[in-house]
Design a protein around this motif. Structure first.
Motif, PDB file in Angstrom:
ATOM      1  N   ILE A  82       0.810  -1.221   0.000  1.00  0.00           N
ATOM      2  CA  ILE A  82       0.000   0.000   0.000  1.00  0.00           C
ATOM      3  C   ILE A  82       0.844   1.272   0.000  1.00  0.00           C
ATOM      4  O   ILE A  82       0.298   2.367  -0.074  1.00  0.00           O
ATOM      5  CB  ILE A  82      -0.980   0.020   1.208  1.00  0.00           C
ATOM      6  N   LEU A  83       2.160   1.142   0.072  1.00  0.00           N
ATOM      7  CA  LEU A  83       3.021   2.325   0.047  1.00  0.00           C
ATOM      8  C   LEU A  83       2.960   3.032  -1.304  1.00  0.00           C
ATOM      9  O   LEU A  83       3.249   4.218  -1.395  1.00  0.00           O
ATOM     10  CB  LEU A  83       4.467   1.948   0.391  1.00  0.00           C
ATOM     11  N   SER A  84       2.576   2.308  -2.328  1.00  0.00           N
ATOM     12  CA  SER A  84       2.469   2.877  -3.669  1.00  0.00           C
ATOM     13  C   SER A  84       1.032   3.330  -3.937  1.00  0.00           C
ATOM     14  O   SER A  84       0.092   2.544  -3.817  1.00  0.00           O
ATOM     15  CB  SER A  84       2.878   1.811  -4.703  1.00  0.00           C
ATOM     16  N   ASP A  85       0.882   4.607  -4.321  1.00  0.00           N
ATOM     17  CA  ASP A  85      -0.438   5.119  -4.714  1.00  0.00           C
ATOM     18  C   ASP A  85      -1.025   4.257  -5.825  1.00  0.00           C
ATOM     19  O   ASP A  85      -2.211   3.947  -5.824  1.00  0.00           O
ATOM     20  CB  ASP A  85      -0.342   6.563  -5.231  1.00  0.00           C
ATOM     21  N   TYR A  86      -0.167   3.891  -6.772  1.00  0.00           N
ATOM     22  CA  TYR A  86      -0.611   3.076  -7.903  1.00  0.00           C
ATOM     23  C   TYR A  86      -1.221   1.764  -7.406  1.00  0.00           C
ATOM     24  O   TYR A  86      -2.302   1.366  -7.859  1.00  0.00           O
ATOM     25  CB  TYR A  86       0.555   2.789  -8.867  1.00  0.00           C
ATOM     26  N   ASN A  87      -0.527   1.075  -6.493  1.00  0.00           N
ATOM     27  CA  ASN A  87      -1.027  -0.212  -6.001  1.00  0.00           C
ATOM     28  C   ASN A  87      -2.363  -0.054  -5.277  1.00  0.00           C
ATOM     29  O   ASN A  87      -3.262  -0.886  -5.438  1.00  0.00           O
ATOM     30  CB  ASN A  87      -0.009  -0.867  -5.062  1.00  0.00           C
ATOM     31  N   ARG A  88      -2.492   0.994  -4.472  1.00  0.00           N
ATOM     32  CA  ARG A  88      -3.759   1.218  -3.760  1.00  0.00           C
ATOM     33  C   ARG A  88      -4.907   1.413  -4.752  1.00  0.00           C
ATOM     34  O   ARG A  88      -5.972   0.826  -4.610  1.00  0.00           O
ATOM     35  CB  ARG A  88      -3.641   2.411  -2.802  1.00  0.00           C
ATOM     36  N   ARG A  89      -4.671   2.247  -5.751  1.00  0.00           N
ATOM     37  CA  ARG A  89      -5.695   2.493  -6.775  1.00  0.00           C
ATOM     38  C   ARG A  89      -5.999   1.220  -7.567  1.00  0.00           C
ATOM     39  O   ARG A  89      -7.153   0.890  -7.823  1.00  0.00           O
ATOM     40  CB  ARG A  89      -5.237   3.592  -7.737  1.00  0.00           C
ATOM     41  N   PHE A  90      -4.937   0.514  -7.957  1.00  0.00           N
ATOM     42  CA  PHE A  90      -5.089  -0.711  -8.750  1.00  0.00           C
ATOM     43  C   PHE A  90      -5.985  -1.715  -8.032  1.00  0.00           C
ATOM     44  O   PHE A  90      -6.926  -2.254  -8.622  1.00  0.00           O
ATOM     45  CB  PHE A  90      -3.711  -1.332  -9.031  1.00  0.00           C
ATOM     46  N   MET A  91      -5.714  -1.948  -6.759  1.00  0.00           N
ATOM     47  CA  MET A  91      -6.514  -2.919  -6.010  1.00  0.00           C
ATOM     48  C   MET A  91      -7.972  -2.462  -5.888  1.00  0.00           C
ATOM     49  O   MET A  91      -8.881  -3.261  -6.079  1.00  0.00           O
ATOM     50  CB  MET A  91      -5.899  -3.171  -4.630  1.00  0.00           C
ATOM     51  N   ARG A  92      -8.175  -1.194  -5.567  1.00  0.00           N
ATOM     52  CA  ARG A  92      -9.548  -0.680  -5.413  1.00  0.00           C
ATOM     53  C   ARG A  92     -10.329  -0.785  -6.728  1.00  0.00           C
ATOM     54  O   ARG A  92     -11.518  -1.067  -6.727  1.00  0.00           O
ATOM     55  CB  ARG A  92      -9.548   0.770  -4.937  1.00  0.00           C
ATOM     56  N   GLU A  93      -9.660  -0.547  -7.849  1.00  0.00           N
ATOM     57  CA  GLU A  93     -10.330  -0.561  -9.147  1.00  0.00           C
ATOM     58  C   GLU A  93     -10.550  -1.962  -9.699  1.00  0.00           C
ATOM     59  O   GLU A  93     -11.418  -2.165 -10.536  1.00  0.00           O
ATOM     60  CB  GLU A  93      -9.530   0.268 -10.165  1.00  0.00           C
ATOM     61  N   HIS A  94      -9.745  -2.928  -9.253  1.00  0.00           N
ATOM     62  CA  HIS A  94      -9.806  -4.268  -9.839  1.00  0.00           C
ATOM     63  C   HIS A  94     -10.402  -5.331  -8.924  1.00  0.00           C
ATOM     64  O   HIS A  94     -10.494  -6.497  -9.315  1.00  0.00           O
ATOM     65  CB  HIS A  94      -8.406  -4.710 -10.290  1.00  0.00           C
ATOM     66  N   GLY A  95     -10.792  -4.972  -7.712  1.00  0.00           N
ATOM     67  CA  GLY A  95     -11.348  -5.987  -6.814  1.00  0.00           C
ATOM     68  C   GLY A  95     -11.910  -5.372  -5.556  1.00  0.00           C
ATOM     69  O   GLY A  95     -12.157  -4.163  -5.501  1.00  0.00           O
ATOM     70  N   ARG A  96     -12.104  -6.208  -4.571  1.00  0.00           N
ATOM     71  CA  ARG A  96     -12.543  -5.778  -3.241  1.00  0.00           C
ATOM     72  C   ARG A  96     -11.337  -5.844  -2.326  1.00  0.00           C
ATOM     73  O   ARG A  96     -10.651  -6.863  -2.270  1.00  0.00           O
ATOM     74  CB  ARG A  96     -13.648  -6.690  -2.699  1.00  0.00           C
ATOM     75  N   VAL A  97     -11.094  -4.772  -1.586  1.00  0.00           N
ATOM     76  CA  VAL A  97      -9.909  -4.676  -0.724  1.00  0.00           C
ATOM     77  C   VAL A  97     -10.356  -4.742   0.735  1.00  0.00           C
ATOM     78  O   VAL A  97     -11.174  -3.925   1.171  1.00  0.00           O
ATOM     79  CB  VAL A  97      -9.114  -3.381  -0.991  1.00  0.00           C
ATOM     80  N   ILE A  98      -9.791  -5.692   1.457  1.00  0.00           N
ATOM     81  CA  ILE A  98     -10.123  -5.907   2.861  1.00  0.00           C
ATOM     82  C   ILE A  98      -8.879  -5.633   3.704  1.00  0.00           C
ATOM     83  O   ILE A  98      -7.847  -6.275   3.510  1.00  0.00           O
ATOM     84  CB  ILE A  98     -10.569  -7.372   3.122  1.00  0.00           C
ATOM     85  N   TYR A  99      -8.994  -4.689   4.623  1.00  0.00           N
ATOM     86  CA  TYR A  99      -7.900  -4.383   5.552  1.00  0.00           C
ATOM     87  C   TYR A  99      -8.100  -5.224   6.808  1.00  0.00           C
ATOM     88  O   TYR A  99      -9.067  -5.057   7.530  1.00  0.00           O
ATOM     89  CB  TYR A  99      -7.902  -2.894   5.882  1.00  0.00           C
ATOM     90  N   LEU A 100      -7.174  -6.142   7.050  1.00  0.00           N
ATOM     91  CA  LEU A 100      -7.190  -6.952   8.263  1.00  0.00           C
ATOM     92  C   LEU A 100      -6.457  -6.161   9.340  1.00  0.00           C
ATOM     93  O   LEU A 100      -5.230  -6.132   9.390  1.00  0.00           O
ATOM     94  CB  LEU A 100      -6.512  -8.307   8.022  1.00  0.00           C
ATOM     95  N   CYS A 101      -7.221  -5.492  10.154  1.00  0.00           N
ATOM     96  CA  CYS A 101      -6.705  -4.554  11.147  1.00  0.00           C
ATOM     97  C   CYS A 101      -6.605  -5.226  12.515  1.00  0.00           C
ATOM     98  O   CYS A 101      -7.566  -5.843  12.975  1.00  0.00           O
ATOM     99  CB  CYS A 101      -7.657  -3.361  11.209  1.00  0.00           C
TER     100      CYS A 101
END
Length: 174
Positions: A82-101
């Protein structure tokens, strides 16, 4: 089309354990980006970082994310993806993102109970609980920015899976 499910979170949050159980429950395949990357490179994360630095590893991590993203997959990502803006956007646009907090003490306890030397080099050189605290302090907002859903990962794995499935059902219903 069935979207992939990306699991994000700090080391020790249970991405691999929960990911395997979630994939089984959903009838999906499971893949871990770090394992895939290491298999492709024929090197450990520590070896890649030693030879190419963190920037080289992060570039490989992004390439792995793109390569493995397919429908009907549960994808466990590395903690720093998630340090990369690109990766954060990519995941949000291509699937469902679940943060295991999970809280620092839970994460540190898990990492101390199941050390995996050589899997990941230390990020700070500090003791586990200090490192987890510092890393989570800088990354929590990024995990939340990337996530469609935040799930309490301090629970037992099957409870985490049930919470994820409930969130996904709600998302499909709306």
């Amino acid at each position: 089309m069935t979207l992939p499910i990306f699991l994000i979170g700090a080391r020790g949050c249970g991405k691999t354990t929960v990911g395997r159980a979630l994939a089984l429950s959903q009838g999906f395949q499971f893949i871990d980006t770090d394992s895939w990357l290491q298999e492709e490179a024929q090197q450990t994360v520590a070896q890649i970082v030693e030879q190419e630095g963190w920037a080289g590893f992060r570039a490989r991590e992004t390439a792995a994310l793109e390569a493995v993203t397919e429908p009907a997959l549960v994808i466990a990502t590395g903690g720093g993806i998630i340090l990369s803006d690109y990766n954060r956007r990519f995941m949000r646009e291509h699937g469902r993102v679940i943060y295991l907090c999970a809280p620092v003490d839970v994460l540190a306890g898990r990492l101390e109970a199941f050390p995996q030397e050589g899997l990941r080099p230390t990020l700070t050189g500090k003791p586990i609980s200090e490192e987890v605290s510092e890393v989570l302090a800088t990354r929590d907002a990024l995990y939340r920015d990337a996530a469609h859903f935040v799930v309490d990962a301090a629970q037992p794995p099957l409870a985490v899976v049930a919470e994820i499935e409930a969130a996904l059902r709600l998302a499909r219903a709306s």
